[in-house]
Design a protein around this motif. Sequence first.
Motif, PDB file in Angstrom:
ATOM      1  N   LEU A  62       0.835  -1.198   0.000  1.00 33.84           N
ATOM      2  CA  LEU A  62       0.000   0.000   0.000  1.00 33.84           C
ATOM      3  C   LEU A  62       0.869   1.248   0.000  1.00 33.84           C
ATOM      4  O   LEU A  62       1.821   1.350   0.770  1.00 33.84           O
ATOM      5  CB  LEU A  62      -0.905   0.023   1.232  1.00 33.84           C
ATOM      6  CG  LEU A  62      -1.728   1.302   1.422  1.00 33.84           C
ATOM      7  CD1 LEU A  62      -2.838   1.384   0.372  1.00 33.84           C
ATOM      8  CD2 LEU A  62      -2.323   1.361   2.823  1.00 33.84           C
ATOM      9  N   LEU A  63       0.529   2.215  -0.867  1.00 32.73           N
ATOM     10  CA  LEU A  63       1.211   3.507  -0.897  1.00 32.73           C
ATOM     11  C   LEU A  63       0.178   4.618  -0.823  1.00 32.73           C
ATOM     12  O   LEU A  63      -0.899   4.514  -1.424  1.00 32.73           O
ATOM     13  CB  LEU A  63       2.030   3.677  -2.182  1.00 32.73           C
ATOM     14  CG  LEU A  63       3.243   2.785  -2.386  1.00 32.73           C
ATOM     15  CD1 LEU A  63       3.917   3.136  -3.703  1.00 32.73           C
ATOM     16  CD2 LEU A  63       4.229   2.926  -1.244  1.00 32.73           C
ATOM     17  N   ASN A  64       0.498   5.680  -0.101  1.00 26.66           N
ATOM     18  CA  ASN A  64      -0.334   6.880  -0.065  1.00 26.66           C
ATOM     19  C   ASN A  64       0.351   7.955  -0.896  1.00 26.66           C
ATOM     20  O   ASN A  64       1.486   8.330  -0.619  1.00 26.66           O
ATOM     21  CB  ASN A  64      -0.514   7.356   1.376  1.00 26.66           C
ATOM     22  CG  ASN A  64      -1.284   6.355   2.211  1.00 26.66           C
ATOM     23  OD1 ASN A  64      -2.370   5.932   1.829  1.00 26.66           O
ATOM     24  ND2 ASN A  64      -0.734   5.946   3.331  1.00 26.66           N
ATOM     25  N   LEU A  65      -0.343   8.426  -1.916  1.00 32.37           N
ATOM     26  CA  LEU A  65       0.241   9.339  -2.891  1.00 32.37           C
ATOM     27  C   LEU A  65      -0.544  10.645  -2.914  1.00 32.37           C
ATOM     28  O   LEU A  65      -1.755  10.638  -3.133  1.00 32.37           O
ATOM     29  CB  LEU A  65       0.216   8.693  -4.274  1.00 32.37           C
ATOM     30  CG  LEU A  65       0.940   9.408  -5.401  1.00 32.37           C
ATOM     31  CD1 LEU A  65       2.443   9.366  -5.226  1.00 32.37           C
ATOM     32  CD2 LEU A  65       0.558   8.801  -6.741  1.00 32.37           C
ATOM     33  N   VAL A  66       0.115  11.754  -2.662  1.00 28.61           N
ATOM     34  CA  VAL A  66      -0.523  13.065  -2.734  1.00 28.61           C
ATOM     35  C   VAL A  66       0.072  13.835  -3.900  1.00 28.61           C
ATOM     36  O   VAL A  66       1.291  13.906  -4.038  1.00 28.61           O
ATOM     37  CB  VAL A  66      -0.326  13.870  -1.440  1.00 28.61           C
ATOM     38  CG1 VAL A  66      -1.113  15.170  -1.495  1.00 28.61           C
ATOM     39  CG2 VAL A  66      -0.750  13.053  -0.238  1.00 28.61           C
ATOM     40  N   VAL A  67      -0.799  14.398  -4.727  1.00 25.94           N
ATOM     41  CA  VAL A  67      -0.350  15.153  -5.889  1.00 25.94           C
ATOM     42  C   VAL A  67      -0.533  16.633  -5.597  1.00 25.94           C
ATOM     43  O   VAL A  67      -1.639  17.093  -5.335  1.00 25.94           O
ATOM     44  CB  VAL A  67      -1.153  14.773  -7.146  1.00 25.94           C
ATOM     45  CG1 VAL A  67      -0.633  15.540  -8.361  1.00 25.94           C
ATOM     46  CG2 VAL A  67      -1.077  13.278  -7.379  1.00 25.94           C
ATOM     47  N   ILE A  68       0.548  17.389  -5.617  1.00 22.09           N
ATOM     48  CA  ILE A  68       0.444  18.824  -5.376  1.00 22.09           C
ATOM     49  C   ILE A  68       1.229  19.584  -6.435  1.00 22.09           C
ATOM     50  O   ILE A  68       2.033  19.018  -7.169  1.00 22.09           O
ATOM     51  CB  ILE A  68       0.952  19.211  -3.972  1.00 22.09           C
ATOM     52  CG1 ILE A  68       2.465  19.078  -3.900  1.00 22.09           C
ATOM     53  CG2 ILE A  68       0.276  18.409  -2.892  1.00 22.09           C
ATOM     54  CD1 ILE A  68       3.073  19.799  -2.729  1.00 22.09           C
ATOM     55  N   GLY A  69       1.002  20.848  -6.484  1.00 20.50           N
ATOM     56  CA  GLY A  69       1.696  21.707  -7.430  1.00 20.50           C
ATOM     57  C   GLY A  69       0.984  23.040  -7.490  1.00 20.50           C
ATOM     58  O   GLY A  69      -0.079  23.230  -6.892  1.00 20.50           O
ATOM     59  N   HIS A  70       1.522  23.962  -8.238  1.00 16.56           N
ATOM     60  CA  HIS A  70       0.946  25.295  -8.351  1.00 16.56           C
ATOM     61  C   HIS A  70      -0.394  25.228  -9.070  1.00 16.56           C
ATOM     62  O   HIS A  70      -0.668  24.301  -9.832  1.00 16.56           O
ATOM     63  CB  HIS A  70       1.903  26.214  -9.125  1.00 16.56           C
ATOM     64  CG  HIS A  70       1.579  27.661  -9.003  1.00 16.56           C
ATOM     65  ND1 HIS A  70       0.672  28.292  -9.824  1.00 16.56           N
ATOM     66  CD2 HIS A  70       2.022  28.612  -8.142  1.00 16.56           C
ATOM     67  CE1 HIS A  70       0.580  29.567  -9.487  1.00 16.56           C
ATOM     68  NE2 HIS A  70       1.390  29.788  -8.473  1.00 16.56           N
ATOM     69  N   MET A 145      -4.428  11.163  -3.463  1.00 14.33           N
ATOM     70  CA  MET A 145      -5.058  12.399  -3.009  1.00 14.33           C
ATOM     71  C   MET A 145      -4.605  13.544  -3.901  1.00 14.33           C
ATOM     72  O   MET A 145      -3.413  13.746  -4.100  1.00 14.33           O
ATOM     73  CB  MET A 145      -4.690  12.677  -1.547  1.00 14.33           C
ATOM     74  CG  MET A 145      -5.379  11.756  -0.572  1.00 14.33           C
ATOM     75  SD  MET A 145      -4.633  11.787   1.071  1.00 14.33           S
ATOM     76  CE  MET A 145      -3.173  10.795   0.770  1.00 14.33           C
ATOM     77  N   ASP A 146      -5.585  14.276  -4.433  1.00 14.93           N
ATOM     78  CA  ASP A 146      -5.312  15.432  -5.295  1.00 14.93           C
ATOM     79  C   ASP A 146      -5.536  16.680  -4.459  1.00 14.93           C
ATOM     80  O   ASP A 146      -6.669  16.999  -4.095  1.00 14.93           O
ATOM     81  CB  ASP A 146      -6.248  15.413  -6.503  1.00 14.93           C
ATOM     82  CG  ASP A 146      -5.972  16.551  -7.469  1.00 14.93           C
ATOM     83  OD1 ASP A 146      -4.798  16.969  -7.551  1.00 14.93           O
ATOM     84  OD2 ASP A 146      -6.913  17.013  -8.138  1.00 14.93           O
ATOM     85  N   ALA A 147      -4.462  17.386  -4.104  1.00 13.13           N
ATOM     86  CA  ALA A 147      -4.555  18.515  -3.170  1.00 13.13           C
ATOM     87  C   ALA A 147      -4.702  19.835  -3.911  1.00 13.13           C
ATOM     88  O   ALA A 147      -4.282  19.974  -5.062  1.00 13.13           O
ATOM     89  CB  ALA A 147      -3.305  18.560  -2.282  1.00 13.13           C
ATOM     90  N   LEU A 372       4.326   9.792   0.107  1.00 12.15           N
ATOM     91  CA  LEU A 372       5.138   9.727  -1.096  1.00 12.15           C
ATOM     92  C   LEU A 372       4.749  10.897  -1.968  1.00 12.15           C
ATOM     93  O   LEU A 372       3.670  11.425  -1.873  1.00 12.15           O
ATOM     94  CB  LEU A 372       4.893   8.414  -1.826  1.00 12.15           C
ATOM     95  CG  LEU A 372       5.257   7.186  -1.003  1.00 12.15           C
ATOM     96  CD1 LEU A 372       4.856   5.942  -1.767  1.00 12.15           C
ATOM     97  CD2 LEU A 372       6.734   7.161  -0.699  1.00 12.15           C
ATOM     98  N   GLY A 373       5.602  11.317  -2.869  1.00 16.42           N
ATOM     99  CA  GLY A 373       5.303  12.525  -3.588  1.00 16.42           C
ATOM    100  C   GLY A 373       5.426  12.456  -5.089  1.00 16.42           C
ATOM    101  O   GLY A 373       6.338  11.885  -5.611  1.00 16.42           O
ATOM    102  N   VAL A 381       4.950  17.668 -10.446  1.00 22.51           N
ATOM    103  CA  VAL A 381       3.892  17.332  -9.445  1.00 22.51           C
ATOM    104  C   VAL A 381       4.489  16.707  -8.184  1.00 22.51           C
ATOM    105  O   VAL A 381       5.339  15.874  -8.337  1.00 22.51           O
ATOM    106  CB  VAL A 381       2.887  16.313 -10.025  1.00 22.51           C
ATOM    107  CG1 VAL A 381       1.938  15.840  -8.979  1.00 22.51           C
ATOM    108  CG2 VAL A 381       2.168  16.903 -11.185  1.00 22.51           C
ATOM    109  N   LEU A 382       4.050  16.944  -6.908  1.00 23.43           N
ATOM    110  CA  LEU A 382       4.646  16.485  -5.652  1.00 23.43           C
ATOM    111  C   LEU A 382       3.633  15.972  -4.641  1.00 23.43           C
ATOM    112  O   LEU A 382       2.520  16.424  -4.607  1.00 23.43           O
ATOM    113  CB  LEU A 382       5.435  17.656  -5.085  1.00 23.43           C
ATOM    114  CG  LEU A 382       6.230  17.598  -3.814  1.00 23.43           C
ATOM    115  CD1 LEU A 382       7.034  16.407  -3.539  1.00 23.43           C
ATOM    116  CD2 LEU A 382       7.061  18.816  -3.726  1.00 23.43           C
ATOM    117  N   LEU A 383       4.012  15.056  -3.659  1.00 24.28           N
ATOM    118  CA  LEU A 383       3.065  14.388  -2.773  1.00 24.28           C
ATOM    119  C   LEU A 383       3.257  14.607  -1.262  1.00 24.28           C
ATOM    120  O   LEU A 383       4.322  14.337  -0.785  1.00 24.28           O
ATOM    121  CB  LEU A 383       3.121  12.875  -2.996  1.00 24.28           C
ATOM    122  CG  LEU A 383       3.124  12.431  -4.401  1.00 24.28           C
ATOM    123  CD1 LEU A 383       3.553  10.994  -4.483  1.00 24.28           C
ATOM    124  CD2 LEU A 383       1.780  12.603  -5.005  1.00 24.28           C
TER     125      LEU A 383
END
Length: 496
Positions: A62-70, A145-147, A372-373, A381-383
Amino acid sequence: MGPEDSGVQSPAPGKVPTAEESPAAQCVAEECAPTPGRTPGKAKQQLNVKAELEKRQGGKSLLNLVVIGHVDAGKSTLMGHLLYLLGDVNKRTMHKYEQEARKAGKASFAYAWVLDETGEERDRGVTMDVGMTKFETPTKVITLMDAPGHRDFIPNMITGAAQLVVAVNKMDQVGWQQERFQEILSKLGHFLKQAGFKDSDVSYIPTSGLSGENLSARSTVPELTAWYKGPCLLEQIDAFKPPQRSVEKAFRLCVSDVFKDQGSGFCVTGKVEAGYVQIGDRVLAMPPNEVCTIKGIALHEEPIDWAAAGDHVSLTVTGMDIIKINVGCVFCDPKEPIRSCSRFRARILLFNIELPVTQGFPVRLHSRHRGLGVVAHLQGVLLHYQTVSEPATIRKLVSVLHKSSGEVIKKKPKCLSKGQNAIVEIQTQRPVALELYKDFKELGRFMLRYVGSTIAAGVVTEVRTSVLDHAPGSSVGAVKVKFSHATNEFQRSADR
């Protein structure tokens, strides 16, 4: 899709099923649910969490992935298109999104609407809330997760992620130029090194969220393949090192949202940072230091009997007033409670701050929990994930440390400047739940922000555990401060 698609109907939106309503609970009740008359403690002893996790995930990590960016970096479009390519969004649904987006005059937003579901998000063309879904790679089950692309999210995510994939997005708009890719790699790589990342923990993937190039399969575009021979985005995500689940530790869940359930009680959502929890368990909320009962558990909107470290879940709880629970509270094992304090010591690393940090310096403390990112720069894109934001003050500058050895090189400095490692004493306006970094890495990290900028990252080394003791017959008390240290304990008294 995968081990959790068992044909069980999903509950109504926003409702977490109870123990009595949970059809999924019946599937595993014989092996792991508490039987009538048994205490939750006895039932826990019969649950082999690691074996049950292996069974639930079909042998995948299992991995938890968050996607972030401007804002406008293309985060939702990139991940929405990836989900479509993986078959998690069928053609009929995608066709509906395309028609709706075209009708709204936003044809290029169709893939973003896979994750941006609310009317306001679609009208404004930006992610307003953290959207959550799941998908699978050959060896992983991914909670995605899309932040929102807000400036407060991005620095916290970057410094909170364990591993990063920098998806250099919109590369098709510059003709897949290697020069532009290298420029981003150089600038972002320098920043990430300052934040403490090793080169081996960061990967850079040229992509196009709109066209789908280099997302689920390696691109065949000649302009790209002429110079890029690396993996596609999905391959790199699948190559992430699986994190260790701290299932053997005491139960900890960090609250990220609170809302009223349709039935009795209320719901909280968050990530189980350590241990596990079952329906019927009594847990302690810190703060406010009150006990409640777990009435229902849901994972990816599916009812389950139990949840373990690494799971992002919804819990229905009873026996407590909803107004006493806030984002940032921690649910824990009453027998092994988390610390709640308003003063602690920490080792911090200062970033690029122009002002000198002195005693009494005002900051805002952000707790952060490692993930994770994937990072999306404007052409990247970053997590990561964070829950607590609390006004605080740096009460004391204890010492300056050597960057490499950690040895004290100066005691009681008058000020701190950028790039320095230091031990400081921090006081928050209200009590916060935290742990020593050596005991719970996930709950012992934090960020310090000042005037909208992240100025430092830190780890908790000592916690104040005593309370203010007023001297009899006097309005001025003496505060006895006992700190639990990472290596020893010491006690001191100071006039207040």
